[in-house]
Design a protein around this motif. Sequence first.
Motif, PDB file in Angstrom:
ATOM      1  N   GLU A   1      11.729 -41.773 -79.670  1.00 19.15           N
ATOM      2  CA  GLU A   1      11.101 -42.699 -78.723  1.00 19.15           C
ATOM      3  C   GLU A   1       9.787 -42.102 -78.248  1.00 19.15           C
ATOM      4  O   GLU A   1       9.693 -40.912 -77.968  1.00 19.15           O
ATOM      5  N   PHE A   2       8.797 -42.967 -78.143  1.00 18.46           N
ATOM      6  CA  PHE A   2       7.483 -42.604 -77.608  1.00 18.46           C
ATOM      7  C   PHE A   2       7.223 -43.538 -76.433  1.00 18.46           C
ATOM      8  O   PHE A   2       7.197 -44.754 -76.606  1.00 18.46           O
ATOM      9  N   ILE A   3       7.042 -42.978 -75.245  1.00 22.11           N
ATOM     10  CA  ILE A   3       6.824 -43.783 -74.041  1.00 22.11           C
ATOM     11  C   ILE A   3       5.445 -43.459 -73.484  1.00 22.11           C
ATOM     12  O   ILE A   3       5.086 -42.287 -73.334  1.00 22.11           O
ATOM     13  N   SER A   4       4.700 -44.512 -73.165  1.00 18.94           N
ATOM     14  CA  SER A   4       3.422 -44.388 -72.453  1.00 18.94           C
ATOM     15  C   SER A   4       3.587 -45.124 -71.141  1.00 18.94           C
ATOM     16  O   SER A   4       3.818 -46.341 -71.134  1.00 18.94           O
ATOM     17  N   LEU A   5       3.486 -44.393 -70.032  1.00 17.26           N
ATOM     18  CA  LEU A   5       3.655 -45.007 -68.723  1.00 17.26           C
ATOM     19  C   LEU A   5       2.334 -45.621 -68.294  1.00 17.26           C
ATOM     20  O   LEU A   5       1.326 -44.932 -68.141  1.00 17.26           O
ATOM     21  N   LEU A   6       2.337 -46.942 -68.115  1.00 15.43           N
ATOM     22  CA  LEU A   6       1.123 -47.671 -67.760  1.00 15.43           C
ATOM     23  C   LEU A   6       0.906 -47.716 -66.256  1.00 15.43           C
ATOM     24  O   LEU A   6      -0.230 -47.650 -65.786  1.00 15.43           O
ATOM     25  N   SER A   7       2.003 -47.852 -65.504  1.00 12.79           N
ATOM     26  CA  SER A   7       1.896 -47.846 -64.038  1.00 12.79           C
ATOM     27  C   SER A   7       3.207 -47.361 -63.455  1.00 12.79           C
ATOM     28  O   SER A   7       4.258 -47.456 -64.087  1.00 12.79           O
ATOM     29  N   GLY A   8       3.140 -46.816 -62.230  1.00 13.46           N
ATOM     30  CA  GLY A   8       4.338 -46.386 -61.526  1.00 13.46           C
ATOM     31  C   GLY A   8       4.761 -44.974 -61.868  1.00 13.46           C
ATOM     32  O   GLY A   8       3.941 -44.128 -62.262  1.00 13.46           O
ATOM     33  N   ALA A   9       6.066 -44.726 -61.704  1.00  7.73           N
ATOM     34  CA  ALA A   9       6.648 -43.403 -61.966  1.00  7.73           C
ATOM     35  C   ALA A   9       8.049 -43.607 -62.526  1.00  7.73           C
ATOM     36  O   ALA A   9       8.758 -44.543 -62.148  1.00  7.73           O
ATOM     37  N   LEU A  10       8.438 -42.717 -63.419  1.00  6.71           N
ATOM     38  CA  LEU A  10       9.688 -42.901 -64.145  1.00  6.71           C
ATOM     39  C   LEU A  10      10.405 -41.573 -64.311  1.00  6.71           C
ATOM     40  O   LEU A  10       9.780 -40.549 -64.588  1.00  6.71           O
ATOM     41  N   GLU A  11      11.707 -41.607 -64.125  1.00  5.95           N
ATOM     42  CA  GLU A  11      12.558 -40.465 -64.451  1.00  5.95           C
ATOM     43  C   GLU A  11      13.306 -40.832 -65.721  1.00  5.95           C
ATOM     44  O   GLU A  11      13.885 -41.912 -65.816  1.00  5.95           O
ATOM     45  N   ILE A  12      13.256 -39.941 -66.692  1.00  2.00           N
ATOM     46  CA  ILE A  12      13.926 -40.171 -67.966  1.00  2.00           C
ATOM     47  C   ILE A  12      14.934 -39.054 -68.189  1.00  2.00           C
ATOM     48  O   ILE A  12      14.590 -37.873 -68.113  1.00  2.00           O
TER      49      ILE A  12
END
Length: 183
Positions: free
Chosen positions: A130-141
Amino acid sequence: MDAIHGVVADNIKRLREARRLSMEELSRLSGVSKSMLAQIERGEGNPTLSSLWKLANGMGVPFDALVTRPKPSYAIIKTADIEPILEDDGRVRNFSIFPDDDGRRFSVYYMELEPGSRWHAEPHGRGTVEFISLLSGALEIQAGERTFAITAGEHIRFPGDTPHAYRNTHTGQTTLQMILYCP
């Protein structure tokens, strides 16, 4: 010109030219007369299934290659036109932008996560990344045994063939783009 006859005409001409075959050569290879082939390529007449099978065999292509409507080289996809897959009572919306329906071995998704929302994903096929690009906000993975925190403008890659989860840690909506690569 009937729609299917136009599709067949365009496909035969495109495939014949891609193989650098003259009408005469394809006529010889297929057993379909040159005059019938010319009619078919113009979208005239009503070619029989037998004729189309002969042409497909003469060019060494599957029959479906003659009757399938080609996909355009360019496509504009509007998120608003896609029905999302919902998780966490609709607070996580996953939009399948470019599904792996052409044997590409990858798919592209756009996700919106409302504040405090979560999504627990099942492991994908063996070797998936998986490749994730965070565009806005904040994320815990959570990926396997590890936990990562990323914010807008950051990107992460991790094995998608293990259990993993996402949680929006931002006070507003978090958006991301995800690419799944399936070897």
